[in-house]
Design a protein around this motif. Structure first.
Motif, PDB file in Angstrom:
ATOM      1  N   VAL A   1       1.299  -1.370   4.318  1.00  0.00           N
ATOM      2  CA  VAL A   1       0.897  -2.751   4.547  1.00  0.00           C
ATOM      3  C   VAL A   1       1.157  -3.581   3.296  1.00  0.00           C
ATOM      4  O   VAL A   1       0.908  -3.131   2.181  1.00  0.00           O
ATOM      5  CB  VAL A   1      -0.609  -2.809   4.921  1.00  0.00           C
ATOM      6  N   ASP A   2       1.632  -4.814   3.503  1.00  0.00           N
ATOM      7  CA  ASP A   2       1.781  -5.762   2.407  1.00  0.00           C
ATOM      8  C   ASP A   2       0.526  -6.626   2.338  1.00  0.00           C
ATOM      9  O   ASP A   2       0.070  -7.140   3.369  1.00  0.00           O
ATOM     10  CB  ASP A   2       3.002  -6.670   2.625  1.00  0.00           C
ATOM     11  N   ILE A   3      -0.007  -6.790   1.119  1.00  0.00           N
ATOM     12  CA  ILE A   3      -1.208  -7.601   0.906  1.00  0.00           C
ATOM     13  C   ILE A   3      -0.824  -8.730  -0.045  1.00  0.00           C
ATOM     14  O   ILE A   3      -0.385  -8.480  -1.166  1.00  0.00           O
ATOM     15  CB  ILE A   3      -2.380  -6.774   0.348  1.00  0.00           C
ATOM     16  N   TYR A   4      -0.990  -9.969   0.413  1.00  0.00           N
ATOM     17  CA  TYR A   4      -0.625 -11.172  -0.336  1.00  0.00           C
ATOM     18  C   TYR A   4      -1.880 -11.767  -0.956  1.00  0.00           C
ATOM     19  O   TYR A   4      -2.809 -12.159  -0.237  1.00  0.00           O
ATOM     20  CB  TYR A   4       0.016 -12.212   0.595  1.00  0.00           C
ATOM     21  N   ILE A   5      -1.899 -11.876  -2.281  1.00  0.00           N
ATOM     22  CA  ILE A   5      -3.041 -12.416  -3.011  1.00  0.00           C
ATOM     23  C   ILE A   5      -2.589 -13.727  -3.670  1.00  0.00           C
ATOM     24  O   ILE A   5      -1.660 -13.721  -4.502  1.00  0.00           O
ATOM     25  CB  ILE A   5      -3.554 -11.437  -4.097  1.00  0.00           C
ATOM     26  N   ALA A   6      -3.224 -14.847  -3.318  1.00  0.00           N
ATOM     27  CA  ALA A   6      -2.870 -16.147  -3.878  1.00  0.00           C
ATOM     28  C   ALA A   6      -3.272 -16.196  -5.352  1.00  0.00           C
ATOM     29  O   ALA A   6      -4.389 -15.844  -5.708  1.00  0.00           O
ATOM     30  CB  ALA A   6      -3.553 -17.260  -3.105  1.00  0.00           C
ATOM     31  N   ILE A   7      -2.315 -16.636  -6.190  1.00  0.00           N
ATOM     32  CA  ILE A   7      -2.562 -16.685  -7.643  1.00  0.00           C
ATOM     33  C   ILE A   7      -2.208 -18.070  -8.181  1.00  0.00           C
ATOM     34  O   ILE A   7      -1.480 -18.838  -7.552  1.00  0.00           O
ATOM     35  CB  ILE A   7      -1.764 -15.602  -8.387  1.00  0.00           C
ATOM     36  N   LYS A   8      -2.745 -18.365  -9.381  1.00  0.00           N
ATOM     37  CA  LYS A   8      -2.455 -19.646 -10.047  1.00  0.00           C
ATOM     38  C   LYS A   8      -1.083 -19.593 -10.665  1.00  0.00           C
ATOM     39  O   LYS A   8      -0.545 -18.576 -10.994  1.00  0.00           O
ATOM     40  CB  LYS A   8      -3.497 -19.921 -11.130  1.00  0.00           C
TER      41      LYS A   8
ATOM     42  N   ASP B   1       3.536  -5.403  10.508  1.00  0.00           N
ATOM     43  CA  ASP B   1       4.662  -5.587  11.420  1.00  0.00           C
ATOM     44  C   ASP B   1       4.411  -4.717  12.643  1.00  0.00           C
ATOM     45  O   ASP B   1       4.508  -3.485  12.576  1.00  0.00           O
ATOM     46  CB  ASP B   1       5.974  -5.200  10.737  1.00  0.00           C
ATOM     47  N   GLY B   2       4.047  -5.351  13.739  1.00  0.00           N
ATOM     48  CA  GLY B   2       3.699  -4.643  14.965  1.00  0.00           C
ATOM     49  C   GLY B   2       4.834  -3.822  15.552  1.00  0.00           C
ATOM     50  O   GLY B   2       4.603  -2.894  16.318  1.00  0.00           O
TER      51      GLY B   2
ATOM     52  N   VAL C   1      -5.555   3.528   3.415  1.00  0.00           N
ATOM     53  CA  VAL C   1      -4.639   2.947   2.433  1.00  0.00           C
ATOM     54  C   VAL C   1      -4.963   1.485   2.143  1.00  0.00           C
ATOM     55  O   VAL C   1      -4.808   1.028   1.015  1.00  0.00           O
ATOM     56  CB  VAL C   1      -3.155   3.129   2.831  1.00  0.00           C
ATOM     57  N   VAL C   2      -5.436   0.757   3.145  1.00  0.00           N
ATOM     58  CA  VAL C   2      -5.792  -0.647   2.918  1.00  0.00           C
ATOM     59  C   VAL C   2      -7.045  -0.739   2.047  1.00  0.00           C
ATOM     60  O   VAL C   2      -7.088  -1.521   1.095  1.00  0.00           O
ATOM     61  CB  VAL C   2      -5.956  -1.410   4.252  1.00  0.00           C
ATOM     62  N   ALA C   3      -8.066   0.059   2.339  1.00  0.00           N
ATOM     63  CA  ALA C   3      -9.278   0.053   1.515  1.00  0.00           C
ATOM     64  C   ALA C   3      -8.962   0.460   0.075  1.00  0.00           C
ATOM     65  O   ALA C   3      -9.462  -0.157  -0.881  1.00  0.00           O
ATOM     66  CB  ALA C   3     -10.332   0.978   2.116  1.00  0.00           C
ATOM     67  N   GLN C   4      -8.138   1.473  -0.086  1.00  0.00           N
ATOM     68  CA  GLN C   4      -7.754   1.913  -1.429  1.00  0.00           C
ATOM     69  C   GLN C   4      -7.001   0.801  -2.161  1.00  0.00           C
ATOM     70  O   GLN C   4      -7.253   0.532  -3.336  1.00  0.00           O
ATOM     71  CB  GLN C   4      -6.890   3.168  -1.356  1.00  0.00           C
TER      72      GLN C   4
ATOM     73  N   THR D   1       0.838  -1.197   0.000  1.00  0.00           N
ATOM     74  CA  THR D   1       0.000   0.000   0.000  1.00  0.00           C
ATOM     75  C   THR D   1       0.876   1.252   0.000  1.00  0.00           C
ATOM     76  O   THR D   1       2.071   1.200   0.278  1.00  0.00           O
ATOM     77  CB  THR D   1      -0.907   0.065   1.236  1.00  0.00           C
ATOM     78  N   LYS D   2       0.241   2.369  -0.257  1.00  0.00           N
ATOM     79  CA  LYS D   2       0.888   3.661  -0.027  1.00  0.00           C
ATOM     80  C   LYS D   2       0.986   3.855   1.479  1.00  0.00           C
ATOM     81  O   LYS D   2       0.329   3.151   2.251  1.00  0.00           O
ATOM     82  CB  LYS D   2       0.029   4.786  -0.613  1.00  0.00           C
ATOM     83  N   LYS D   3       1.755   4.828   1.921  1.00  0.00           N
ATOM     84  CA  LYS D   3       1.795   5.173   3.348  1.00  0.00           C
ATOM     85  C   LYS D   3       0.655   6.131   3.640  1.00  0.00           C
ATOM     86  O   LYS D   3       0.365   7.028   2.849  1.00  0.00           O
ATOM     87  CB  LYS D   3       3.123   5.825   3.723  1.00  0.00           C
ATOM     88  N   GLY D   4       0.016   5.919   4.797  1.00  0.00           N
ATOM     89  CA  GLY D   4      -1.059   6.806   5.194  1.00  0.00           C
ATOM     90  C   GLY D   4      -1.906   6.164   6.272  1.00  0.00           C
ATOM     91  O   GLY D   4      -1.544   5.114   6.818  1.00  0.00           O
TER      92      GLY D   4
END
Length: 160
Positions: A153-160, A142-143, A113-116, A105-108
Motif C-alpha cells: 500500500v502507498d501512504i501519502y503524508i502531506a508535508i510543508k 489499487d483494487g 503492513v499498514v499498521a506497521q 508498505t512492505k508486502k504482507g
C-alpha cells in the motif's frame, strides 16, 4: 519502507466515514475495521459516479491537532461530479493540493503492513525536520491487484 516526494492536485472523494483517534484504534473499540466493512457493503461505485473506480482511498482528514488527536477517516473513491447530490449514507471530502511524502508498505497481510507502516511514519516524523501539515493524508489501494493476504500500500503524508 520506501519514501518519495510527490505533488498532487486536489481531489474530491466520496465514501463512508467515521471519526476516531489512534488511541481508540489501538484498543478493542477501534472503528476502522467496521468502516472497511461498511465500505465493502456500500456499493459506492454503483451508487455514485466515480473516477478511477479501481483506486480506493482511505483519507485521514479534519485532524483535531496532530497524530494524537481525533480525525475523520473516509474510505471511498474519486468523485466524478462534486456538485451532484450525495447519495444517502455517503459523505464527501476534498484532499487539498499538496506536497506529499509517499511511503510504500512492505508486502504482507494488509492490516499488519499498514499498521506497521503507520508506526514507522509516526516515528519518522518525531525525529525529522520535515513537518506534516495534517491537511489530508491517505492510503491508496489499487483494487485491480489488491490481495488482502499479500498487500502493498502507498501512504501519502502531506508535508510543508
Amino acid at each position: 519502507m520506501n519514501d518519495t516526494i510527490a505533488v498532487k492536485p486536489a481531489v474530491t472523494l466520496i465514501g463512508v466515514t467515521t471519526r476516531t483517534t489512534n488511541a481508540q484504534e489501538a484498543g478493542a473499540n477501534g472503528l476502522l475495521s467496521g468502516l472497511w466493512d461498511s465500505y465493502f457493503t456500500s456499493g459506492i461505485s454503483e451508487r455514485a459516479q466515480v473516477n478511477n473506480g479501481h483506486l480506493i482511498y482511505a483519507l485521514y482528514t479534519d485532524y483535531e491537532s496532530d497524530a494524537s488527536g481525533a480525525y475523520t477517516v473516509l474510505i471511498g473513491h474519486e468523485r466524478a461530479d462534486a456538485q451532484a447530490e450525495l447519495p444517502d449514507g455517503l459523505e464527501q471530502a476534498t484532499v487539498p493540493e499538496a506536497k506529499f511524502m509517499v511511503f510504500k508498505t512492505k508486502k504482507g497481510p494488509v492490516y499488519e503492513v499498514v499498521a506497521q507502516a503507520w508506526g514507522e511514519i509516526w516515528a519518522f516524523f518525531e525525529h525529522s525536520s520535515i513537518e506534516r501539515t495534517y491537511g489530508g493524508d491517505y492510503e491508496l489501494y489499487d483494487g485491480r491487484t489488491f490481495d488482502p493476504a499479500n498487500a502493498e500500500v502507498d501512504i501519502y503524508i502531506a508535508i510543508k
